[in-house]
Design a protein around this motif. Structure first.
Motif: not given
Length: 633
Positions: A174-176, A487-490, A548-551, A604-609
């Protein structure tokens, strides 16, 4: 000296004997050597080193060894635990365990050559897709930070991602940005058809033995311990003190291989403070991470092949699983090639290629969640899910089985528990406010519900009825699939975290205990709540993407991946977090900010794009500069 410590010293001695004079155990086995003491302490050992060897005045023999050891420590994680199908199984199911699971795995893996003139690392991979041609064997030494995507048809993906303190196995990272992984689980992912991209990874050099074959230094040591146990069992009896001592010692080395790898801290009664535990005589991140990685790969290969054959596997916990397949079916699986490798080790250790052992069998399995499986039959499985039995009920008795079965089939809420709690070693040995060794009675409520490490689905949901003293109790039968992403699991796990309503005065949620998910209607409520958080195609709804972006911005800033000037101390933290709303993002909680530097959050949780445009916006505008407020709005 405890028995596990004695076992570690015995293993070290046995391996040193095998190495012979002139070859140092720490150097050959772990890539470490002793540091020369100076008046200032141990030269070269500083706070940047890993605790497990720093505490023992050791350091890596060179840069390649340091890099390899660090990658192995980052790749280390525990056993595979999950529940894949919930409800009542009124057919024959069995609980199978891998025989001598960790001793066998440790005896299978290859040692790496720390003393090679060119270093232990054979090849480093940067930003490249891995293929099966990179792995000559499932045991190929590899440690890497990888992202991945499995085909949607894979029932049990083999690469885990940390989600809220648990290891979850989704179809994609995912976004990880990625996760650290070992060779066997990456090899299995590729075998299952996954795309695996390695951001940074290392292939290691294999240490050869005197015959030119891959070295397995732990095999001889484990064989000696197992032979001693067999001898004690034959001479003194299966339940003798001698046999039990050697049984414990034979099962202890794995724990000692992993001691200190995760940076554990413990109470030092002499110093009256908590400090790094440090490693054992045989701590080795490489051997520890590969031991657990291989076991996970074997179990996941088994689950996938059984699924492909149409069998159910309701539960899996560390070294075994429950299935409706019979032993001859499980024994016939080749595990994509892992089976013969594992059986070769069993033959070397015990003289038998036997791999699986049936622990329990039943025709009334009630599966609730991971480690919560119940049967009323005397030979059936009984895992309490952490529930403490009332006084007067003997564990594994028929009264225990009847009580747990009835509680799970009829539960309407949390279960009341009364238990004795003893003081910790710290409470018993601290100078201030020291406690006496006396238990206190604690009354609490315990919730035993599905942990949602996999996604429950409404497809093929059915209902069974269990009769308890003439009263009919409905139990839904629910299937699961892998989550699409971390992200979906969270999101899916948040549905049952107990959010009730918003407190208008404080703007904070009021939490209640997680609801019961037992009946069909209760599960339909869960599915409705989950659907409300997902778009029609199953992706995370827009509001969740913004959260997700804010975190991700907070984690990236706290770990110094990005810099946003106004997020530095200067304004109160609450005001800085409030300012996120000026950029169209939800406010992140103070608690999340505080924990954003933790090791668990790094993967986890960082999608740089995804965060990039918001970061540029935040860098360009200071919300606390009144002249810029118009632009921020």
């Amino acid at each position: 000296m405890t028995l596990p410590t004695a076992a570690a010293k015995a293993v070290k001695g046995l391996i040193q004997d095998e190495l012979g004079e002139g070859r140092d155990f720490n150097t050959v086995f772990g890539g470490l050597h002793k540091v020369t003491k100076t008046r200032e302490g141990a030269a070269g050992v500083d706070e940047q080193q890993l605790d497990f060897y720093r505490v023992r005045a050791l350091e890596p023999i060179d840069g390649a060894a340091a890099t390899w050891i660090h990658a192995a420590a980052m790749s280390f994680r525990g056993g595979y635990n999950m529940s894949a199908e919930l409800g009542l199984f009124e057919r024959v199911t069995s609980d199978f365990d891998l025989q001598s699971c960790y001793p066998t795995s440790s005896s299978t893996i290859w040692d790496v050559d720390y003393q090679h003139p060119d270093g232990v690392i054979l090849k480093t991979v940067n930003n490249a897709d891995l293929t099966l041609s990179d792995f000559k064997s499932p045991l190929t030494p590899f440690l890497g930070f990888v992202s991945f995507e499995f085909p949607s048809t894979v029932a049990f993906p083999s690469l885990p991602v940390p989600v809220e303190g648990s290891m979850v196995y989704p179809l994609t990272s995912g976004g990880a940005r990625g996760v650290w992984a070992t060779g066997p689980e990456v090899w299995l992912a590729l075998t299952l058809g996954a795309t695996v991209t390695c951001q940074i990874g290392h292939f290691g050099r294999v240490l050869a033995d005197e015959h030119g074959e891959p070295s397995r230094l732990l095999r001889g040591a484990y064989k000696q311990l197992l032979d001693d146990r067999a001898r004690a069992k034959a001479e003194f009896g299966a339940k003798s003190f001698e046999q039990n001592v050697l049984k414990l010692m034979a099962n202890s080395p794995y724990g000692k291989l992993a001691q200190g790898v995760m940076g554990q801290r413990g109470w030092d009664a002499w110093a009256q403070e908590r400090d790094a535990v440090g490693g054992s005589a045989i701590t080795s991140p490489w051997h520890a991470s590969m031991t657990t990685g291989l076991v996970r790969a074997v179990l996941l290969a088994t689950l996938n092949q059984l699924h492909n054959l149409g069998y159910s596997t309701p539960s899996c916990t560390t070294d075994g699983f429950i299935t409706d397949a019979d032993l001859d079916v499980v024994d016939s699986l080749d595990l994509f090639g892992l089976g013969p490798i594992w059986r070769e080790s069993r033959l070397a250790l015990t003289g038998s290629q036997g791999m699986w052992e049936r622990k329990h069998q039943q025709t009334d399995l009630l599966n609730i969640t991971t480690r919560a499986n119940f049967s009323r039959q005397p030979a059936g499985v009984l895992a309490h899910g952490g529930y403490k039995l009332p006084e007067g009920i003997e564990q594994d008795s028929q009264a225990d089985r009847n009580l747990m079965y009835e509680l799970m089939a009829s539960r309407e809420g949390a279960l009341p528990v009364t238990m004795k709690v003893f003081p910790s070693v710290q409470e018993l040995t601290r100078i201030d406010k020291r406690l006496d060794f006396a238990p206190r009675v604690v009354h609490k409520e315990q919730t035993i519900e599905f942990d949602r490490k996999r996604r429950p689905v409404p497809d093929a949901m059915s209902v069974d009825v269990i009769d308890i003293d003439g009263v009919q109790h409905e139990v839904a039968h629910v299937h699961t699939v892998p989550w699409d992403s971390p992200e979906q699991a969270t999101l899916g796990r948040s549905v049952d975290q107990g959010l009730k309503e918003w407190d208008d005065g404080l703007g904070e949620p009021v939490w209640i205990r997680s609801p019961v998910r037992r009946t069909v209607e209760q599960w339909k409520d869960y599915f409705a709540r989950l659907d409300a958080l997902l778009d029609e195609d199953g992706s995370i709804a827009h509001a969740e993407q913004l959260e997700h972006i804010a975190k991700g911005i907070v984690i990236a800033f706290r770990q110094e991946i990005i810099d946003i000037p106004w997020l530095h101390p200067g304004q109160p933290l609450a005001d800085r977090l409030d300012a996120f709303e000026a950029f169209g993002l939800p406010r992140v909680k103070e608690r999340f900010w505080s924990h954003a530097r933790s090791k668990a959050e790094r993967q986890i949780d960082i999608d740089l794009e995804a965060i990039r445009p918001y970061v540029k916006w935040m860098q360009a505008i200071d919300p606390f500069d009144e002249s810029a407020s118009a632009g921020a709005s």
